[in-house]
Write a protein that holds these residues in place. Structure first.
Motif, mmCIF file in Angstrom:
data_model
loop_
_atom_site.group_PDB
_atom_site.id
_atom_site.type_symbol
_atom_site.label_atom_id
_atom_site.label_comp_id
_atom_site.label_asym_id
_atom_site.label_seq_id
_atom_site.Cartn_x
_atom_site.Cartn_y
_atom_site.Cartn_z
ATOM 1 N N LEU A 74 0.823 -1.206 0.000
ATOM 2 C CA LEU A 74 0.000 0.000 0.000
ATOM 3 C C LEU A 74 0.861 1.261 0.000
ATOM 4 C CD1 LEU A 74 -2.575 -1.243 2.651
ATOM 5 C CD2 LEU A 74 -2.853 -1.238 0.161
ATOM 6 N N GLU A 78 -3.513 5.936 0.050
ATOM 7 C CA GLU A 78 -4.522 4.961 -0.369
ATOM 8 C C GLU A 78 -5.518 4.723 0.766
ATOM 9 O OE1 GLU A 78 -3.405 2.089 -3.780
ATOM 10 O OE2 GLU A 78 -1.962 1.689 -2.165
ATOM 11 N N LYS A 79 -6.733 4.338 0.356
ATOM 12 C CA LYS A 79 -7.809 4.149 1.331
ATOM 13 C C LYS A 79 -7.920 2.681 1.729
ATOM 14 C CE LYS A 79 -11.710 6.274 0.715
ATOM 15 N NZ LYS A 79 -12.952 6.780 0.072
ATOM 16 N N LEU A 101 -1.585 6.040 5.327
ATOM 17 C CA LEU A 101 -2.788 5.554 4.652
ATOM 18 C C LEU A 101 -4.024 6.257 5.197
ATOM 19 C CD1 LEU A 101 -1.899 1.750 4.685
ATOM 20 C CD2 LEU A 101 -1.713 3.314 2.751
ATOM 21 N N TYR A 128 -12.655 1.619 -1.635
ATOM 22 C CA TYR A 128 -11.378 1.422 -0.952
ATOM 23 C C TYR A 128 -10.387 0.745 -1.894
ATOM 24 C CZ TYR A 128 -14.166 2.385 3.188
ATOM 25 O OH TYR A 128 -14.987 2.984 4.100
ATOM 26 N N ASP A 129 -9.121 0.986 -1.612
ATOM 27 C CA ASP A 129 -8.066 0.277 -2.339
ATOM 28 C C ASP A 129 -7.827 -1.100 -1.745
ATOM 29 O OD1 ASP A 129 -7.083 2.424 -4.229
ATOM 30 O OD2 ASP A 129 -6.891 3.469 -2.306
ATOM 31 N N ARG A 210 1.823 -4.863 -8.109
ATOM 32 C CA ARG A 210 1.473 -3.703 -7.279
ATOM 33 C C ARG A 210 2.660 -3.323 -6.383
ATOM 34 N NH1 ARG A 210 -1.903 -0.893 -3.537
ATOM 35 N NH2 ARG A 210 -3.805 -0.750 -4.737
ATOM 36 N N VAL A 214 4.449 0.305 -6.084
ATOM 37 C CA VAL A 214 4.538 1.031 -4.815
ATOM 38 C C VAL A 214 5.992 1.331 -4.473
ATOM 39 C CG1 VAL A 214 4.203 0.808 -2.309
ATOM 40 C CG2 VAL A 214 2.354 0.178 -3.869
#
Length: 366
Positions: A74, A78-79, A101, A128-129, A210, A214
């Protein structure tokens, strides 16, 4: 007197695992170590049901694994929807906030499991992520056994599911690919029945992409940057020195699981141990912090009657050869926690339960 370790971790480990731990040291850049690392990763994939993805072995504890999961998967801003049911969920939320976050918190009272209906409502209210859930909450003895349903909802709403399964993995059922669980963090010193010192993060293949993104945009500290671990994984190494003998011991612990019938046999064994423990507790009229439908198969949290305090119960149990733990948070002195994991059998678990009942009853009488 021989002391039986029945804490929520570390746990008793098999003599073969102890022997493996004591074998000569090996360089973490040697062929010997690479063979251990490769075998550990492949066996962990089979146990987790991860057919297409990566397994990272990280020096540290279960907390280190959770931190690595949060920081590497994450990015700041990000949510995240964090649905927590105890102390270790709270700690993960603190890590999320430290990462920057945007966290929305859903929380159930200690002793309760997550409710799918409430998760559904939250996901319909906002986007949300990611969603975070603790599989088995070590502080309360609560198992969240609706991960499959949760993952389906999470994916339906375009998010990914991150799971802390530090005290659940290899003791409470979990099938990453079949259930759609995207990321799992665990450690060696719980249900895997290996020595402490190694965190483990397992991710599905699309999450690997991902992690790379990140890492480029907002890299975590190097020691918990899973992008670095991914680069070394192809040659069965780690970017930094791992606890090589713990990796060797883990391999032996994983071999034992297979020799004893595989992960399904381990699940059945944990269920049987838990059943015998809770049967004794229930027959004595005692209660657990966890609601009955969510009682963990790996950690039992037993409520103490008014006037009985955890430190005295722990002391009396130790005098009988059983080392257990007190509660956490507001339940520090109101609950004792008993680990049902490790190289023990159901007879030992039942004997501990009977001793615990006798001690509580004696202390209740004053």
């Amino acid at each position: 007197m021989t002391m039986v370790l029945l804490t929520p971790g570390p746990v008793e480990i098999h003599e073969r695992v102890l022997k493996a731990l004591s074998e000569g040291i090996a360089s973490h850049r040697s062929e010997t170590y690479r063979n251990w690392h490769c075998e550990a990763v492949e066996r962990l994939k089979r146990i987790s049901g991860l057919r297409d993805g990566s397994v990272y072995l990280i020096p540290g504890s279960g907390t280190t694994a959770v931190d690595a999961m949060i920081y590497s998967v994450l990015a700041p801003g990000e949510k995240v929807l964090a649905y927590i049911v105890g102390e270790f969920g709270r700690r993960a939320v603190n890590t999320m906030k430290a990462r920057g976050l945007n966290v929305r918190l859903l929380e159930e009272p200690w002793g309760k499991a997550i409710r799918i209906e409430r998760l559904k409502e939250a996901l319909e209210e906002d986007s949300y992520d990611a969603v975070f859930i603790v599989h088995n909450e070590t502080s309360t003895g609560v198992a969240n056994r609706t991960l499959r349903e949760a993952a389906e909802l999470v994916h339906k709403h375009g998010a990914i599911l991150l799971v802390d399964s530090v005290s659940g993995f290899a003791g409470e059922r979990l099938y990453m690919d079949d259930w759609g669980v995207d990321v799992v963090a665990t450690a060696t010193q719980k249900c895997l029945a290996a020595p402490p010192g190694l965190g483990i993060v397992m991710v599905k293949s699309d999450v690997v992409e991902r992690i790379e993104k990140v890492s480029k945009e907002s890299p975590p500290p190097p020691s918990i940057n899973l992008s670095l671990y991914e680069k070394f994984l192809a040659k069965c190494e780690t970017p930094f020195t791992p606890p090589v003998n713990v990796v060797r011991a883990l391999v032996e612990a994983l071999r034992l699981i297979e020799e004893e019938g595989g992960i399904e046999a381990r699940y059945r064994e944990q269920e049987m141990r838990a059943s015998r423990f809770y049967s004794v507790i229930d027959a004595a009229g005692l209660d657990t912090l966890a609601e009955k439908s969510a009682r963990s198969y790996t950690v039992a949290a037993v409520r103490l009657p008014e006037g009985v305090r955890a430190p005295e119960v722990k002391k009396r149990m130790a005098e009988l050869g059983f080392e257990i733990a007190g509660g956490m948070g507001e339940y520090r002195e109101k609950v004792v926690r008993v680990g049902l994991m490790g190289a023990i059998n159901a007879d030992i678990v039942e004997a501990a339960a009977r001793s615990l009942v006798e001690i509580i009853q004696e202390l209740s009488r004053g």
